[in-house]
Structure formats: structure tokens, C-alpha cells
Design a protein around this motif. Structure first.
Motif, mmCIF file in Angstrom:
data_model
loop_
_atom_site.group_PDB
_atom_site.id
_atom_site.type_symbol
_atom_site.label_atom_id
_atom_site.label_comp_id
_atom_site.label_asym_id
_atom_site.label_seq_id
_atom_site.Cartn_x
_atom_site.Cartn_y
_atom_site.Cartn_z
ATOM 1 N N LEU A 116 -0.422 -9.803 -3.984
ATOM 2 C CA LEU A 116 0.931 -9.270 -3.900
ATOM 3 C C LEU A 116 1.942 -10.338 -4.283
ATOM 4 O O LEU A 116 1.655 -11.540 -4.199
ATOM 5 C CB LEU A 116 1.222 -8.793 -2.472
ATOM 6 C CG LEU A 116 0.300 -7.684 -1.956
ATOM 7 C CD1 LEU A 116 -0.794 -8.265 -1.081
ATOM 8 C CD2 LEU A 116 1.102 -6.669 -1.185
ATOM 9 N N ARG A 130 6.500 -11.117 -4.532
ATOM 10 C CA ARG A 130 7.898 -10.721 -4.357
ATOM 11 C C ARG A 130 8.765 -11.821 -4.949
ATOM 12 O O ARG A 130 8.463 -13.007 -4.804
ATOM 13 C CB ARG A 130 8.219 -10.522 -2.877
ATOM 14 C CG ARG A 130 9.649 -10.072 -2.656
ATOM 15 C CD ARG A 130 9.918 -9.637 -1.255
ATOM 16 N NE ARG A 130 11.359 -9.470 -1.089
ATOM 17 C CZ ARG A 130 11.938 -9.094 0.016
ATOM 18 N NH1 ARG A 130 11.211 -8.820 1.091
ATOM 19 N NH2 ARG A 130 13.251 -8.994 0.084
ATOM 20 N N ASP A 155 5.160 -6.408 -3.543
ATOM 21 C CA ASP A 155 4.547 -5.419 -4.431
ATOM 22 C C ASP A 155 3.111 -5.831 -4.731
ATOM 23 O O ASP A 155 2.832 -7.021 -4.930
ATOM 24 C CB ASP A 155 5.316 -5.324 -5.754
ATOM 25 C CG ASP A 155 6.700 -4.739 -5.575
ATOM 26 O OD1 ASP A 155 6.842 -3.765 -4.812
ATOM 27 O OD2 ASP A 155 7.645 -5.259 -6.195
ATOM 28 N N LEU A 156 2.231 -4.848 -4.794
ATOM 29 C CA LEU A 156 0.844 -5.100 -5.168
ATOM 30 C C LEU A 156 0.799 -5.418 -6.655
ATOM 31 O O LEU A 156 1.225 -4.613 -7.482
ATOM 32 C CB LEU A 156 -0.028 -3.892 -4.843
ATOM 33 C CG LEU A 156 -1.509 -4.025 -5.151
ATOM 34 C CD1 LEU A 156 -2.149 -5.138 -4.326
ATOM 35 C CD2 LEU A 156 -2.207 -2.699 -4.885
ATOM 36 N N ARG A 206 -0.396 -2.411 2.917
ATOM 37 C CA ARG A 206 0.666 -1.468 3.300
ATOM 38 C C ARG A 206 1.740 -2.176 4.124
ATOM 39 O O ARG A 206 2.932 -1.946 3.919
ATOM 40 C CB ARG A 206 0.079 -0.285 4.070
ATOM 41 C CG ARG A 206 -0.649 0.704 3.179
ATOM 42 C CD ARG A 206 -1.058 1.962 3.933
ATOM 43 N NE ARG A 206 -2.018 1.694 4.993
ATOM 44 C CZ ARG A 206 -3.339 1.604 4.797
ATOM 45 N NH1 ARG A 206 -3.838 1.757 3.585
ATOM 46 N NH2 ARG A 206 -4.138 1.369 5.812
ATOM 47 N N TYR A 241 2.531 -5.471 4.184
ATOM 48 C CA TYR A 241 3.287 -6.401 3.339
ATOM 49 C C TYR A 241 4.223 -5.658 2.387
ATOM 50 O O TYR A 241 5.330 -6.112 2.116
ATOM 51 C CB TYR A 241 2.350 -7.312 2.545
ATOM 52 C CG TYR A 241 1.519 -8.253 3.382
ATOM 53 C CD1 TYR A 241 1.948 -8.713 4.625
ATOM 54 C CD2 TYR A 241 0.288 -8.695 2.936
ATOM 55 C CE1 TYR A 241 1.177 -9.577 5.383
ATOM 56 C CE2 TYR A 241 -0.485 -9.563 3.684
ATOM 57 C CZ TYR A 241 -0.036 -10.007 4.912
ATOM 58 O OH TYR A 241 -0.799 -10.866 5.654
ATOM 59 N N ARG A 242 3.781 -4.510 1.908
ATOM 60 C CA ARG A 242 4.605 -3.711 1.000
ATOM 61 C C ARG A 242 5.737 -3.007 1.760
ATOM 62 O O ARG A 242 6.907 -3.129 1.407
ATOM 63 C CB ARG A 242 3.725 -2.679 0.283
ATOM 64 C CG ARG A 242 4.473 -1.816 -0.724
ATOM 65 C CD ARG A 242 3.638 -0.632 -1.179
ATOM 66 N NE ARG A 242 3.358 0.227 -0.030
ATOM 67 C CZ ARG A 242 2.197 0.863 0.154
ATOM 68 N NH1 ARG A 242 1.215 0.769 -0.728
ATOM 69 N NH2 ARG A 242 2.008 1.623 1.208
ATOM 70 N N ASP A 243 5.382 -2.269 2.791
ATOM 71 C CA ASP A 243 6.347 -1.393 3.463
ATOM 72 C C ASP A 243 7.299 -2.122 4.394
ATOM 73 O O ASP A 243 8.417 -1.664 4.609
ATOM 74 C CB ASP A 243 5.615 -0.302 4.240
ATOM 75 C CG ASP A 243 4.760 0.585 3.347
ATOM 76 O OD1 ASP A 243 4.938 0.557 2.111
ATOM 77 O OD2 ASP A 243 3.897 1.297 3.891
#
Length: 180
Positions: A163, A165, A148-149, A139, A141-143
Motif C-alpha cells: 500500500l 499514500r 491505497d492498495l 481494509r 489501512y485503506r478505510d
């Protein structure tokens, strides 16, 4: 202004202290994994990677030279969990990132991740990839970092989240690179 540079053997004591401080902070805030970093010389074992020929450790320092973060940045995506097609794409793999909890307000982990995106782009890579073992980190790393997972898998009997990017230069990032 912050500086990212290759870590050296001289960084090992400060890196060990940083990992121990991070572990103590993790334990005091109820985060998973802190106790593991204090067991059986684990902090020293990780810090010993700085300046060795086998692990590409990078150090994040303040303008005054204080070590506030370290990460490993590999030229190869690991075999586990990624497809052959993904592994064939030029990418950097970000791993084993630790930051000093006293510098949380500066978001050194995000600075490291975003620096890696630009470093990858400047070096002809298409992606920055990373893995972790906890949903809370997924969460974060994403948010907060824009990853993206890509895959959920298992490694060593534990969940592993992978993940990615796209590599890109982040404008106005207060981090410079010193290659040596």
C-alpha cells in the motif's frame, strides 16, 4: 499530546510487553497472527530492534512517557513487490507497527501512520509505503488511514499486499516529534 521519537535500547522491555499484550488481544478477538508473536521469543526478537543500528524503530509515547506504540520506518522501499520506478521515488517504508491494545480508543496506529506522512513530507519524501499479509489490515489501512492498495504479490509463499499514500502534513495531529 503524544510524542514520536527514536526508540532506544531502554525501550526494549516495554516494547516486549506491548507486543505480548497486542498478541494476547489479537488471540482473544480472533485476529490472525497473535499466536505467532508469542512463539519462540518472537516478541523479544522484535523488541531487540529498538536502539540497534540496523533497524530504524520509532516509539510513540504519551505525554507522560508511556510507550504505546512502535514502528520501523525505513528510508528504502524494499525490492520485493515494487517496481524499479517506484523504488526510485523518495519514500519511507512503514513496517512492523505494534500498538498497545489498552490505548485503542486513541487510535495509536493511525497516529503513527499519519505522523509518518508528515515526517516523510518534512524530509523531502513523496510517499509513505507499507505492506501487510492480511486482507483485514488492507481494509483498515485503506478505510481508516487513507492508504491505497498498490500491488498484490507473494512473499515466502504467503500473500503480500503493498500500500502507499502520498506524503503530506496532517493538520492538528496531536503528535510532536523528538529526534533524539
Amino acid at each position: 499530546m503524544y510524542v514520536m521519537r527514536p526508540a532506544t535500547a531502554h525501550d526494549r522491555p516495554a516494547y516486549t510487553d506491548l507486543i505480548r499484550a497486542r498478541a494476547a488481544w489479537m488471540m482473544s478477538t480472533g485476529k490472525v497472527g497473535g499466536e505467532d508473536l508469542l512463539d519462540d521469543g518472537r516478541a523479544e526478537q522484535i523488541a531487540a530492534q529498538a536502539g540497534n543500528d540496523h533497524t530504524p524503530v520509532w516509539a510513540l509515547t504519551t505525554g507522560e512517557g508511556e510507550l504505546i506504540g512502535c514502528t520501523s520506518l525505513y528510508e528504502q522501499t524494499p525490492e520485493w513487490g515494487w517496481t524499479d520506478a517506484e523504488r526510485a521515488e523518495p519514500a519511507l517504508f512503514l513496517a512492523t507497527t505494534f500498538t498497545h491494545p489498552e490505548h485503542r480508543a486513541a487510535k495509536p496506529g493511525t497516529l503513527i501512520a499519519w505522523w509518518a506522512l508528515g515526517h516523510a513530507a518534512r524530509n523531502g519524501k513523496l510517499w509513505v509505503r507499507r505492506g501487510c499479509g492480511h486482507q483485514g489490515l488492507v481494509r483498515y489501512y485503506r478505510d481508516h488511514q487513507g492508504f491505497d492498495l498498490s500491488h498484490e504479490t507473494e512473499r515466502g509463499g504467503h500473500p503480500a499486499y503493498l500500500l502507499a499514500r502520498k506524503a503530506e502534513e496532517i493538520n492538528h495531529l496531536p503528535v510532536t516529534t523528538r529526534e533524539s
